[in-house]
Design an enzyme around this catalytic site. Sequence first.
Site, PDB file in Angstrom:
ATOM      1  N   ASP A   1       0.841  -1.209   0.000  1.00  0.00           N
ATOM      2  CA  ASP A   1       0.000   0.000   0.000  1.00  0.00           C
ATOM      3  C   ASP A   1       0.871   1.251   0.000  1.00  0.00           C
ATOM      4  O   ASP A   1       0.545   2.237   0.643  1.00  0.00           O
ATOM      5  CB  ASP A   1      -0.917  -0.002   1.221  1.00  0.00           C
ATOM      6  CG  ASP A   1      -0.127  -0.041   2.526  1.00  0.00           C
ATOM      7  OD1 ASP A   1       1.117  -0.125   2.454  1.00  0.00           O
ATOM      8  OD2 ASP A   1      -0.729   0.041   3.609  1.00  0.00           O
TER       9      ASP A   1
ATOM     10  N   CYS B   1       5.121  -0.227   1.776  1.00  0.00           N
ATOM     11  CA  CYS B   1       5.723  -1.561   1.953  1.00  0.00           C
ATOM     12  C   CYS B   1       7.229  -1.511   2.233  1.00  0.00           C
ATOM     13  O   CYS B   1       7.731  -2.338   2.981  1.00  0.00           O
ATOM     14  CB  CYS B   1       5.388  -2.482   0.798  1.00  0.00           C
ATOM     15  SG  CYS B   1       6.182  -2.042  -0.731  1.00  0.00           S
TER      16      CYS B   1
ATOM     17  N   HIS C   1       7.683  -3.098  -4.927  1.00  0.00           N
ATOM     18  CA  HIS C   1       7.104  -3.824  -3.794  1.00  0.00           C
ATOM     19  C   HIS C   1       8.186  -4.682  -3.129  1.00  0.00           C
ATOM     20  O   HIS C   1       8.970  -5.331  -3.817  1.00  0.00           O
ATOM     21  CB  HIS C   1       5.943  -4.709  -4.251  1.00  0.00           C
ATOM     22  CG  HIS C   1       5.306  -5.408  -3.090  1.00  0.00           C
ATOM     23  ND1 HIS C   1       4.467  -4.752  -2.215  1.00  0.00           N
ATOM     24  CD2 HIS C   1       5.442  -6.671  -2.612  1.00  0.00           C
ATOM     25  CE1 HIS C   1       4.108  -5.596  -1.253  1.00  0.00           C
ATOM     26  NE2 HIS C   1       4.686  -6.762  -1.473  1.00  0.00           N
TER      27      HIS C   1
END
Length: 275
Positions: free
Chosen positions: A49, A52, A262
């Site tokens: 979100d 991370c 991510h």
Amino acid sequence: HKLSVAPEMDIMEYCIKEWRGNTTVAKQMKKGYEAVSQKFAFIRRIRGDNYCALRATLFQALSQATQLPSWLQSEDFTMLPEKLLSKYDWIKQWKPKQKLGRKMGEISDEIKEYLILLRKKWKNISELEAANERREACEELFKNEEEEYSLYEALKFLMLNTAIELYNDDKNGRRVPVFSWLLFARDTSCNPCQLMHNHLNQIGHSGGLEQVEMFLLAYTLRYTIQVYRLYKYSTDEFITLYPNDPEEDWPVVTLITEDDRHYNIPVGMCQETVL
């Protein structure tokens, strides 16, 4: 309710589940995961979100913390918001996490609360004797959204403080690490004020951490962040260190990424066999 940090999963099982095809990218990822699996048995998926990178780094740092870092022990640590706001009026435009009914002028008190929380949690967890106790305490903490997001605000503010120090050092002719030049060479962050507006205020909202901000995070925590960058497998950037010339006494946390956007965490270090 999404888990912030998912339970452990066998790293190769995870890889096979995520990368089923036989494309060039899938093959590259499988080789990357295989290389990581020589060192780590499991992976924990981190909620994605835009927080991370902060979440993965902080979870790893706390779950292996055995003492409170020296910068968290200093007397004037919690006075930082007041100190900075007295010098830099523009910090009033800090974008804190969304709270209803906020009145203006409370920003320094609010950030102070976040800093106190960070110190308290770090202290409590680091005082636990066993590794599994620390891990369980972290799992509990990262289930509490209110506290978890407050910790990210504390980290972002500390990153701003570090950026201001580096910027001033450079202006005063002191030596600064190379990433500091890169940080302020961007059109969107020529100075700390722009860095705050265009980057730090966006973390968790519309963007995550860029590469150069990973250096800033590492420098702020005084931790070496070691990242397995799977799409760089078989190049010399496969394992990247932030900063790339870390201090010897800095602890190391390890993350894993497929795309530099991510981050997940590898856990359960394999016992290295000695030849």
